[in-house]
Every structure is written in C-alpha cells, then in structure tokens.
Design an enzyme around this catalytic site. Structure first.
Site, PDB file in Angstrom:
ATOM      1  N   ASN A   1       0.824  -1.207   0.000  1.00 27.90           N
ATOM      2  CA  ASN A   1       0.000   0.000   0.000  1.00 27.90           C
ATOM      3  C   ASN A   1       0.861   1.260   0.000  1.00 27.90           C
ATOM      4  OD1 ASN A   1      -2.051  -1.801   0.127  1.00 27.90           O
ATOM      5  ND2 ASN A   1      -2.486  -1.508   2.302  1.00 27.90           N
TER       6      ASN A   1
ATOM      7  N   HIS B   1       5.763  -0.597  -2.758  1.00 31.74           N
ATOM      8  CA  HIS B   1       5.278   0.134  -3.935  1.00 31.74           C
ATOM      9  C   HIS B   1       5.347   1.644  -3.751  1.00 31.74           C
ATOM     10  CE1 HIS B   1       2.788  -3.632  -5.344  1.00 31.74           C
ATOM     11  NE2 HIS B   1       4.089  -3.772  -5.499  1.00 31.74           N
TER      12      HIS B   1
ATOM     13  N   GLY C   1      -5.269  -9.166   3.260  1.00 23.39           N
ATOM     14  CA  GLY C   1      -5.917  -8.192   2.375  1.00 23.39           C
ATOM     15  C   GLY C   1      -5.226  -7.994   1.042  1.00 23.39           C
TER      16      GLY C   1
ATOM     17  N   SER D   1      -4.816  -9.779  -2.973  1.00 21.08           N
ATOM     18  CA  SER D   1      -5.260 -10.816  -3.903  1.00 21.08           C
ATOM     19  C   SER D   1      -4.088 -11.696  -4.316  1.00 21.08           C
ATOM     20  CB  SER D   1      -5.867 -10.165  -5.152  1.00 21.08           C
ATOM     21  OG  SER D   1      -4.908  -9.316  -5.755  1.00 21.08           O
TER      22      SER D   1
ATOM     23  N   PRO E   1     -11.498 -11.942   3.268  1.00 18.52           N
ATOM     24  CA  PRO E   1     -12.886 -12.427   3.164  1.00 18.52           C
ATOM     25  C   PRO E   1     -13.061 -13.404   2.009  1.00 18.52           C
ATOM     26  CG  PRO E   1     -12.789 -10.008   2.943  1.00 18.52           C
ATOM     27  CD  PRO E   1     -11.386 -10.498   2.996  1.00 18.52           C
TER      28      PRO E   1
HETATM   29  P1  OAD Z   1      -6.372  -6.153  -4.763  1.00 14.28           P
HETATM   30  O1  OAD Z   1      -7.463  -5.186  -5.037  1.00 14.28           O
HETATM   31  O2  OAD Z   1      -5.832  -6.938  -5.889  1.00 14.28           O
HETATM   32  O3  OAD Z   1      -6.851  -7.196  -3.653  1.00 14.28           O
HETATM   33  C1  OAD Z   1      -7.471  -6.760  -2.474  1.00 14.28           C
HETATM   34  C2  OAD Z   1      -7.747  -7.977  -1.608  1.00 14.28           C
HETATM   35  O4  OAD Z   1      -8.261  -7.512  -0.382  1.00 14.28           O
HETATM   36  C3  OAD Z   1      -8.759  -8.949  -2.185  1.00 14.28           C
HETATM   37  O5  OAD Z   1      -8.235 -10.270  -2.115  1.00 14.28           O
HETATM   38  C4  OAD Z   1      -9.978  -8.794  -1.266  1.00 14.28           C
HETATM   39  O6  OAD Z   1     -10.703 -10.007  -1.089  1.00 14.28           O
HETATM   40  C5  OAD Z   1      -9.324  -8.365   0.015  1.00 14.28           C
HETATM   41  N1  OAD Z   1     -10.176  -7.575   0.918  1.00 14.28           N
HETATM   42  C6  OAD Z   1     -11.205  -6.763   0.617  1.00 14.28           C
HETATM   43  N2  OAD Z   1     -11.724  -6.206   1.723  1.00 14.28           N
HETATM   44  C7  OAD Z   1     -10.997  -6.689   2.767  1.00 14.28           C
HETATM   45  C8  OAD Z   1     -11.029  -6.483   4.184  1.00 14.28           C
HETATM   46  N3  OAD Z   1     -11.904  -5.677   4.765  1.00 14.28           N
HETATM   47  N4  OAD Z   1     -10.125  -7.158   4.939  1.00 14.28           N
HETATM   48  C9  OAD Z   1      -9.217  -7.984   4.374  1.00 14.28           C
HETATM   49  N5  OAD Z   1      -9.132  -8.202   3.056  1.00 14.28           N
HETATM   50  C10 OAD Z   1     -10.015  -7.566   2.250  1.00 14.28           C
HETATM   51  O7  OAD Z   1      -5.214  -5.332  -4.002  1.00 14.28           O
HETATM   52  P2  OAD Z   1      -3.684  -5.753  -3.775  1.00 14.28           P
HETATM   53  O8  OAD Z   1      -3.533  -7.212  -3.617  1.00 14.28           O
HETATM   54  O9  OAD Z   1      -3.157  -4.876  -2.709  1.00 14.28           O
HETATM   55  O10 OAD Z   1       0.077  -2.032  -7.339  1.00 14.28           O
HETATM   56  O11 OAD Z   1      -3.043  -5.312  -5.156  1.00 14.28           O
HETATM   57  C11 OAD Z   1      -1.664  -5.408  -5.323  1.00 14.28           C
HETATM   58  C12 OAD Z   1      -1.154  -4.301  -6.200  1.00 14.28           C
HETATM   59  O12 OAD Z   1      -1.946  -4.223  -7.402  1.00 14.28           O
HETATM   60  C13 OAD Z   1      -1.297  -2.918  -5.615  1.00 14.28           C
HETATM   61  O13 OAD Z   1      -0.255  -2.569  -4.729  1.00 14.28           O
HETATM   62  C14 OAD Z   1      -1.263  -2.041  -6.835  1.00 14.28           C
HETATM   63  C15 OAD Z   1      -2.202  -2.835  -7.713  1.00 14.28           C
HETATM   64  O14 OAD Z   1      -2.036  -2.656  -9.069  1.00 14.28           O
HETATM   65  C16 OAD Z   1       0.561  -0.981  -8.014  1.00 14.28           C
HETATM   66  O15 OAD Z   1      -0.112  -0.001  -8.246  1.00 14.28           O
HETATM   67  C17 OAD Z   1       1.983  -1.155  -8.428  1.00 14.28           C
END
Ligand code: OAD
Length: 254
Positions: A103, A120, A193, A195, A220
């Site tokens: 984040n 990042h 949290g 994906s 979740p």
């Molecule tokens: P994603 O949007 O890909 O994934 C978010 C995850 O959080 C999903 O698996 C949801 O199920 C989960 N989630 C949602 N609400 C939640 C909650 N209240 N508690 C726990 N989990 C929850 O986001 P990231 O995995 O962070 O990179 O994405 C990785 C990278 O992709 C980011 O840093 C960004 C993006 O492109 C760059 O911009 C370089």
C-alpha cells in the site's frame, strides 16, 4: 465466543520469534480506501495502462497528476482502522516483527507501526524525474496548486511525479531486498488483504513457506494463495486482527 485459531496455529504462533506480515489494499478497505480488483475496485473503473505507468504520466501529465492528487487528498484525511492498530500492538509481542506493505497510503505508520517496508512507494512523497529532488508534501501541494494545468514542475524544469511504483517499473531495491530477507527468515507469516496477484510481492508468502514458516491468510475471499497456506481466516482484517490479538496476547505476554 468461538476461537479463531486451531491448537497447531497457537503452538506455532507462541513459538515464533520472527514475524513477517504482507499487506495489500484490503487492510485499508475498512478505512474507506478502495481496493484494486474487488467489485468496486479502482482497476474496474480505470485501467492501469491509462493511469499507472510512466508513459501515461509523460503523455497525459495533467490527467495523471490530477488523479493522483485526488487520491492523495482522500488518503490525507483517512484514518487507520482496527486492523492497522491491532498490527501495531502485535509488533510489541514478538522479538522481530516487520510489515511488508504494497500500500502507498502510509496508514500502518499513521497507526504507529515502526517496522514498515514499503514495496510500492508512498503517494505522499514526490520527486523530480530529472534531478531526482524529493519534495515534502506541503511544498509539492503548493507547487501543484499554483501551477497552470496542474502539471507540477521542479526548479530544474523537470516534471514532478509521485514516488510510487508504476507498472513496468522496478521496485525500490533496498525495500525489496529487505522484504525477501524478512520472508526467508520468518517463522510466522501473515498475508492480509491482498489478492496475491502482483509479483514480486505475491512470491513472498511462497518463499516463507519454502523456508518453513507457518503461513496464515486473512481475507474475506479465497485467493490463488489460499490452498498453499496453513490457515485461512476468512473475514475482514479490521474484525479478525483485533480478535486474534485478544486470543494470543495473554499467552505472549507471559
Ligand atoms: P487487490 O485489489 O488486488 O486485492 C485486495 C484484496 O483484499 C482482495 O483479495 C480482497 O478479497 C481483500 N479484501 C477486501 N476487503 C478486505 C477487508 N476488509 N479485509 C481484508 N481483506 C479484504 O489489491 P492488492 O492485492 O493490494 O500495485 O493489489 C496489489 C497491487 O496491485 C497494488 O499494490 C497495486 C495494484 O495494481 C501498483 O499499483 C503497483
């Protein structure tokens, strides 16, 4: 109240000395910051090709700068949630504890966590693409406000960009090395949290597993990692983490 942890999980947690936490956008969702790939996620509304890469910034500087400034203003007024605060408390219960975050919102630091590795970058920092001068937030925002067309420029004439990693760019070398070392050495690894879609961050839980760590996922939903983890705590991190803290803190303080 039903306990979250199995007896094996508790045993592994109580015997752990080195803890690594990987966080993604989901941990900040309960603070009101949208994730990327969920139903209302940022990348469902706009494609990363349009916004999150250097060519887009160079060609459409005003649009990209304004998009980042809008996100910056939201993040500036956003507070950490119960999940961030529980992680801050957990930091004091283990000899070694690092948060590796994807984040760019700085909410772990706002919550008081001290050992945070930003993979990042951070949206509040900005620098000149030519002379590499870094700008404090106040100075950057003043330049942004007073610049025609919201195209912020350095004294040297170079464009000022956010210090975030865009698609196609390398991750900051020191942060990446520290993240890999932390994952390799961990006895206990949490993936929270995320994906687990974007590499190299998504490799970290696998590296931890290969080196013998106990791996717990908090999310979740199921992800590509879920079947490889030892335990999936299904739910929101702002609800699960405070419960987990309550469940383990008494034993860890003894
Ligand atoms: P994603 O949007 O890909 O994934 C978010 C995850 O959080 C999903 O698996 C949801 O199920 C989960 N989630 C949602 N609400 C939640 C909650 N209240 N508690 C726990 N989990 C929850 O986001 P990231 O995995 O962070 O990179 O994405 C990785 C990278 O992709 C980011 O840093 C960004 C993006 O492109 C760059 O911009 C370089």
């Amino acid at each position: 109240m039903k306990e979250l942890l199995t007896s094996i999980a508790k045993e592994r947690i109580y015997s752990s000395r080195k803890v690594a936490i990987l966080t993604g956008a989901g941990i900040s969702a309960e603070s009101g910051i949208p994730t990327f790939r969920d139903k209302d996620g940022l990348w469902t509304k706009i494609s990363p090709e349009e916004m999150a890469n250097f060519d887009a910034f160079y060609k459409n500087t005003q649009i990209v700068s304004e998009w980042y400034q809008k996100r910056r203003e939201i993040i500036e007024h956003t507070l950490p949630n119960a999940g961030h605060f529980a992680l801050r408390e957990l930091e004091h219960l283990f000899p070694s504890f690092h948060i590796i975050t994807q984040n760019i919102d700085g909410l772990h630091q706002k919550a008081g966590s001290e050992k945070v590795i930003e993979l990042h970058g951070n949206i509040m920092r900005n620098y000149c693409i030519d002379c590499k001068k870094y700008y404090e937030l106040d100075e950057f925002e003043s330049i942004y406000e007073h610049t025609e067309n919201h195209i912020p420029k350095c004294n040297c004439g170079g464009l000022i960009r956010p210090d975030v990693v865009w698609f196609g760019e390398q991750l900051p070398r020191k942060a990446l090395e520290k993240a890999f070392q932390t994952a390799e050495e961990a006895d206990l690894f949490f993936t929270i949290g995320t994906s687990a879609y974007v590499r190299p961050a998504a490799d970290l839980p696998i590296i931890a597993l290969q080196n013998g760590a106990y791996v717990i996922e908090i999310n979740p939903s199921k992800t590509g990692l879920t079947n490889f983890t030892h335990l999936h705590l299904q739910g929101k991190s702002g609800e699960i983490l405070p419960k987990l803290l309550e469940e383990i803190s008494l034993n860890l303080k003894q």
